[in-house]
Design an enzyme around this catalytic site. Sequence first.
Site, short mmCIF file in Angstrom:
data_model
loop_
_atom_site.label_atom_id
_atom_site.label_comp_id
_atom_site.label_asym_id
_atom_site.label_seq_id
_atom_site.Cartn_x
_atom_site.Cartn_y
_atom_site.Cartn_z
N CYS A 90 0.03 3.40 2.78
CA CYS A 90 0.17 3.01 4.02
C CYS A 90 1.98 3.75 4.15
O CYS A 90 2.53 3.53 4.96
CB CYS A 90 0.49 1.69 3.91
SG CYS A 90 -1.63 1.06 3.74
N CYS B 76 0.26 -1.27 -0.03
CA CYS B 76 -0.22 0.22 -0.55
C CYS B 76 0.82 1.47 -0.09
O CYS B 76 1.52 1.28 0.59
CB CYS B 76 -0.72 -0.14 1.56
SG CYS B 76 -1.76 1.35 1.82
#
Length: 147
Positions: A72, A69
Amino acid sequence: MSTTRQIVCGHCGRINRLPAERAPQDARCGACHQPMFTGRPIEVDETGFDRHVASSDIPVLVDVWAPWCGPCRAMAPMFERAAQQLEPGVRLLKLNSDNAPALSSRLHISGIPTLLLMRGGREIARQSGAMDARSIVAWTEANLTRT
């Protein structure tokens, strides 16, 4: 008689009882003798998550993330900076959703990154999407004063 607080060691997972009047930032684990707080988030698996959330008397802020991600990964250093500001009043955890799919499902994680603020074994706030360190700290402090 002094009151105590339970805090889970981020190194060995043992539950420590600290006198309420003792400064937690200087505390060391009674089992492994490592510092209880390092100013850095702790990587946890499902067992570690459950132990910290259920056994700690301080609030727990969890970053649910995954290595693939992009947002993230961008938020990871921000979460590290937030830990330096929020500890020892809040324990910061990182939970890799790919390594804990059952827990992610149990927590109803539908998007990442997601921050979960937990106190007393229950969720008190949730926020999805990447945030900078200042926003993480402000969001955490605001939600802790509301409950």
